[in-house]
Design a protein around this motif. Structure first.
Motif, PDB file in Angstrom:
ATOM      1  N   LEU A  86       3.030  -1.193   4.411  1.00  0.00           N
ATOM      2  CA  LEU A  86       2.099  -0.091   4.547  1.00  0.00           C
ATOM      3  C   LEU A  86       2.805   1.255   4.681  1.00  0.00           C
ATOM      4  CD1 LEU A  86      -0.904   0.590   4.979  1.00  0.00           C
ATOM      5  CD2 LEU A  86      -0.620  -0.015   7.374  1.00  0.00           C
ATOM      6  N   ASP A  87       2.588   2.117   3.696  1.00  0.00           N
ATOM      7  CA  ASP A  87       3.103   3.482   3.756  1.00  0.00           C
ATOM      8  C   ASP A  87       2.256   4.269   4.763  1.00  0.00           C
ATOM      9  OD1 ASP A  87       4.491   5.813   3.039  1.00  0.00           O
ATOM     10  OD2 ASP A  87       3.107   6.270   1.399  1.00  0.00           O
ATOM     11  N   VAL A  88       2.815   5.355   5.325  1.00  0.00           N
ATOM     12  CA  VAL A  88       2.050   6.140   6.310  1.00  0.00           C
ATOM     13  C   VAL A  88       1.223   7.241   5.636  1.00  0.00           C
ATOM     14  CG1 VAL A  88       2.174   7.668   8.307  1.00  0.00           C
ATOM     15  CG2 VAL A  88       3.638   5.658   8.201  1.00  0.00           C
ATOM     16  N   MET A  89       1.894   8.090   4.849  1.00  0.00           N
ATOM     17  CA  MET A  89       1.193   9.212   4.215  1.00  0.00           C
ATOM     18  C   MET A  89       0.535   8.725   2.931  1.00  0.00           C
ATOM     19  SD  MET A  89       1.776  11.765   6.234  1.00  0.00           S
ATOM     20  CE  MET A  89       1.589  13.299   5.335  1.00  0.00           C
ATOM     21  N   LEU A  90      -0.786   8.613   2.971  1.00  0.00           N
ATOM     22  CA  LEU A  90      -1.522   8.071   1.830  1.00  0.00           C
ATOM     23  C   LEU A  90      -2.770   8.895   1.590  1.00  0.00           C
ATOM     24  CD1 LEU A  90      -1.530   4.319   2.912  1.00  0.00           C
ATOM     25  CD2 LEU A  90      -0.475   5.142   0.809  1.00  0.00           C
ATOM     26  N   VAL A 115       0.870  -1.172   0.000  1.00  0.00           N
ATOM     27  CA  VAL A 115       0.000   0.000   0.000  1.00  0.00           C
ATOM     28  C   VAL A 115       0.907   1.222   0.000  1.00  0.00           C
ATOM     29  CG1 VAL A 115      -1.953   1.155   1.105  1.00  0.00           C
ATOM     30  CG2 VAL A 115      -1.641  -1.313   1.408  1.00  0.00           C
ATOM     31  N   GLU A 116       1.052   1.839  -1.139  1.00  0.00           N
ATOM     32  CA  GLU A 116       2.021   2.930  -1.320  1.00  0.00           C
ATOM     33  C   GLU A 116       1.551   3.791  -2.483  1.00  0.00           C
ATOM     34  OE1 GLU A 116       4.412   5.400  -1.327  1.00  0.00           O
ATOM     35  OE2 GLU A 116       5.799   3.977  -0.383  1.00  0.00           O
ATOM     36  N   ASP A 117       1.378   5.093  -2.229  1.00  0.00           N
ATOM     37  CA  ASP A 117       0.853   5.948  -3.298  1.00  0.00           C
ATOM     38  C   ASP A 117       1.914   6.414  -4.286  1.00  0.00           C
ATOM     39  OD1 ASP A 117       1.827   7.440  -1.091  1.00  0.00           O
ATOM     40  OD2 ASP A 117       0.905   9.245  -1.900  1.00  0.00           O
ATOM     41  N   GLU A 118       3.189   6.348  -3.895  1.00  0.00           N
ATOM     42  CA  GLU A 118       4.226   6.741  -4.862  1.00  0.00           C
ATOM     43  C   GLU A 118       4.502   5.557  -5.775  1.00  0.00           C
ATOM     44  OE1 GLU A 118       7.564   9.101  -2.938  1.00  0.00           O
ATOM     45  OE2 GLU A 118       6.146   8.828  -1.304  1.00  0.00           O
ATOM     46  N   LYS A 119       4.010   5.691  -6.999  1.00  0.00           N
ATOM     47  CA  LYS A 119       4.025   4.531  -7.889  1.00  0.00           C
ATOM     48  C   LYS A 119       5.425   4.024  -8.193  1.00  0.00           C
ATOM     49  CE  LYS A 119      -0.501   5.066  -9.728  1.00  0.00           C
ATOM     50  NZ  LYS A 119      -1.451   5.199 -10.820  1.00  0.00           N
TER      51      LYS A 119
HETATM   52 CA    CA Z   1       3.108   8.254   0.634  1.00  0.00          CA
END
Ligand code: CA
Length: 236
Positions: free
Chosen positions: A54-58, A10-14
């Motif tokens: 799991l990333d924190v800032m999402l 789960v990470e928004d930076e592709k």
């Molecule tokens: Ca992030």
């Protein structure tokens, strides 16, 4: 051949997500990804994963919230990935039930050894639980009863909800009642691979257990600490 272990990233930076996915796929893992918090939580709650990174800032929901919500239902190992070397982040993540924690940037080598260790530990625990079937014992400490067959803790008959690590630590101290253990010894015995954690992990976990089992957590009577010697549960 053993079925490939499934990992959710789960990470928004592709680009980061892709690098991690590429590298751990090469090691034989089955990988799925989510780029925002909500999707990540929904996928994680399917229960089909052996581990969650799991990333924190999402976007939509942050990693801490996801961690907390997963723990309400599942014991899937969670490794939190964060960009910041923030002590508070770390404590918060572990408080919410994460199993491990890594600060970006990290090496893929280090990440994969932690993935392996966390999955192995988790499958070992499941196996142990299975083997204990029908052969349970209870440990009594004051008003608290630990039922190691059902992995439950009760105080005056009331169920106390502990995270996996909180339970493990309480159990370890209860089984070795009277003996005092310094933090590094507890890390080694309860977490299993001391080098990866810092000693405060133990303090944080003890604090959480105290909040749940003690009448007055600032004046504990179940789990005590002897300065520079270690934590222990006193004998009757
Ligand atoms: Ca992030």
């Amino acid at each position: 051949m053993e079925k490939a272990k499934k990992i959710l990233i789960v990470e928004d930076e592709k680009d980061i997500s892709e690098i991690i996915a590429y590298n751990i796929r090469r090691q034989g893992y089955d990988v799925d990804t989510a780029y925002d918090g909500e999707t990540g939580l929904n996928k994680a709650l399917s229960g089909e994963f052996d581990l969650v990174l799991l990333d924190v800032m999402l976007p939509k929901m942050d990693g801490f919230e996801i961690c907390k919500r997963i723990r309400e239902k599942l014991q899937t190992p969670i490794i939190i990935l964060t960009a910041r070397e923030e002590e508070n982040d770390k404590i918060m993540g572990l408080d919410l039930g994460a199993d491990d924690y890594m600060t970006k940037p990290f090496s893929i080598g280090e990440l994969s050894s932690r993935i392996k260790a966390n999955i192995r530990r988790y499958s070992g625990e499941l196996k142990k639980l299975g083997e204990n079937d029908g052969d349970g014992t209870t440990i009594k400490i004051g008003d608290i009863i630990i039922d190691t067959e059902n992995v439950s803790v009760r105080k005056n008959g009331k169920e106390i909800s502990l995270s996996k690590k909180e339970y493990d630590l309480l159990c370890f101290l209860a089984k070795n009642r009277g003996s005092k253990f310094p933090q590094d010894k507890l890390l080694e015995s309860v977490w299993g691979f001391g080098g990866y954690y810092d000693l405060r992990t133990v303090d944080v976990t003890v604090r959480r257990i105290r909040q749940k089992i003690e009448d007055d957590s600032s004046n504990p009577k179940y789990i005590l600490n002897m300065r520079s010697v270690g934590y222990y549960i006193p004998e009757d």
